[in-house]
Design an enzyme around this catalytic site. Structure first.
Site, PDB file in Angstrom:
ATOM      1  N   GLY B  92       0.867  -1.176   0.000  1.00 23.39           N
ATOM      2  CA  GLY B  92       0.000   0.000   0.000  1.00 23.39           C
ATOM      3  C   GLY B  92       0.898   1.219   0.000  1.00 23.39           C
ATOM      4  CB  SER B 125       4.523  -3.813  -2.154  1.00 26.16           C
ATOM      5  OG  SER B 125       4.573  -2.620  -2.887  1.00 26.16           O
ATOM      6  CB  ALA B 126       4.292  -0.646   1.624  1.00 28.04           C
ATOM      7  CG  HIS B 162       5.788  -2.276  -7.341  1.00 35.88           C
ATOM      8  ND1 HIS B 162       4.724  -2.986  -7.845  1.00 35.88           N
ATOM      9  CD2 HIS B 162       5.536  -2.168  -5.998  1.00 35.88           C
ATOM     10  CE1 HIS B 162       3.863  -3.282  -6.869  1.00 35.88           C
ATOM     11  NE2 HIS B 162       4.347  -2.796  -5.741  1.00 35.88           N
ATOM     12  CD  GLU B 198       4.745  -4.918 -10.877  1.00 36.47           C
ATOM     13  OE1 GLU B 198       4.149  -5.536 -11.791  1.00 36.47           O
ATOM     14  OE2 GLU B 198       4.312  -3.863 -10.389  1.00 36.47           O
TER      15      GLU B 198
END
Lengths: 241, 241
Positions: B92, B125-126, B162, B198
């Protein structure tokens, strides 16, 4: 409403694909600065190589008929702002730029010069970001940590420069620009955000704001659907939003 | 070198184009958690709607055979960490996530659980960004202001999730990802950055780090040319860089 002396030209980006440095906006810069201004104070803090950046900017402004002093060559940056006839803050990394503005004590000095003395302010990309309420809607990497994300607050909204529409053919799963701005507006009390596609600029004269350039801008208000606006659009209502 | 108990699975992104939530990495997650772990503590702070996010994560982890508790439903988040068998921090907005970790006093609590007690940590991700030295190389918009950009420091380098190669056909003039990371390395004393396309993930077991997944990673060291690395590559040297 009190009439403010503020004169701002807030440009999305310095260089358009296939064009030279500040080429797409040079006529607007000349018209904005007019014949009264002789010299411009340049703020190169957003890039690492300040000498090189100042050379590029000096060459361009001299070709337009203006002298250019770079603030990084001044003994006292605050005094340089106090004596400036006009200010141009160039693009690069917005975090680095804002941190240097704080580190050099320039936030109140520039605000005073713009609001009280009415000197012209030109910003491009990161230089546009720092002119707004905060840099919460920059696209840049947080490569350094400024003491606050609050910026010069020369207008009462935020801008997202280099605004990009979603690429429907992309297989990349990172958030689109619109999703990122919408996440910002999930936070309480967040101001409007103007998405400036490359080629956009905003002219602010006192309490009047007009979209200039060749591309449309996208306006994001909290809890509302985004809207599209053509060059020439009157954004004055945003100044007091 | 002291052997650390640390067990980390750091994933670039939760969802690959055309796939379901955590689908591309689900076998790695199962192998990583094994049969000892019964319940996973989920940290949904990176998204605004925590209830919805917890539902999505719970559904997925239950389908893989694990119970899931969301930390936002715990009366005492620190105690929830202290009692957890395994932690999963989802993606997020990285700024929002890191601020909530600080606001809830979780940075030392999670570090202790990972380094001293050796419980498995999964980030996506985050959630991968906050596992590293700092969030200086996140792609996210700084929609809130955390008290620091320093993060959990579970490894001694940074990750750019990413990771995107430059699009040579683009007419957009914003900085490429590589340019942004290189601007970070213009700053003094900046650690290595692993660009995770990714589909990438990194398995860290004590002092051993191995690239997993289907895509190559790009390694950025200060003052050196970036290098490309295939899945299976041993990145252990980075843990002590």
């Amino acid at each position: 409403m009190m009439t403010l002396k503020r004169h701002l030209l807030l440009i999305s980006n310095s260089t358009l694909h296939g064009g030279g440095y500040l080429e797409h906006c040079q006529e607007h810069i000349q018209k904005f600065l007019g014949v009264q201004v002789k010299r411009v104070l340049f703020v190169p803090y957003a890039l690492h190589d300040r000498d090189d950046y100042a050379r590029t900017a000096r060459q361009k402004f001299e070709s337009l008929g203006y002298g250019l002093d770079s603030i990084h060559e001044a003994v006292d940056p605050v005094e340089a702002v106090q004596k400036s006839e006009a200010i141009f803050i160039g693009g690069g990394n917005t975090f680095r730029l804002l941190k240097a503005l704080y580190d050099n004590g320039l936030i109140p000095a520039i605000r005073k010069r713009v609001f009280e003395d009415g000197i012209p302010y030109i910003g491009s990309s990161a230089g546009t970001n720092v002119a707004t309420v905060s840099i919460n809607t920059t696209n840049d990497m947080p490569i350094v940590y400024p003491p606050s994300l609050l910026a010069l607050g020369l207008v009462a909204f935020n801008i997202n420069p280099h605004y990009l529409d979603a690429d429907v053919n992309s297989r990349h799963m990172g958030e689109t620009r619109e999703q990122r701005i919408s996440q910002y507006h999930e936070e309480p009390d967040t101001p409007p955000v103007l998405g400036f596609r490359e080629g956009c600029m905003l002219l602010v004269e006192g309490n009047k704001a007009t979209l200039l350039g060749k591309t449309k801008a996208r306006l994001f208000l909290r809890d509302k659907e985004p809207t599209e606006h053509e060059p020439g659009h009157d954004f004055s209502f945003l100044l007091d939003y």
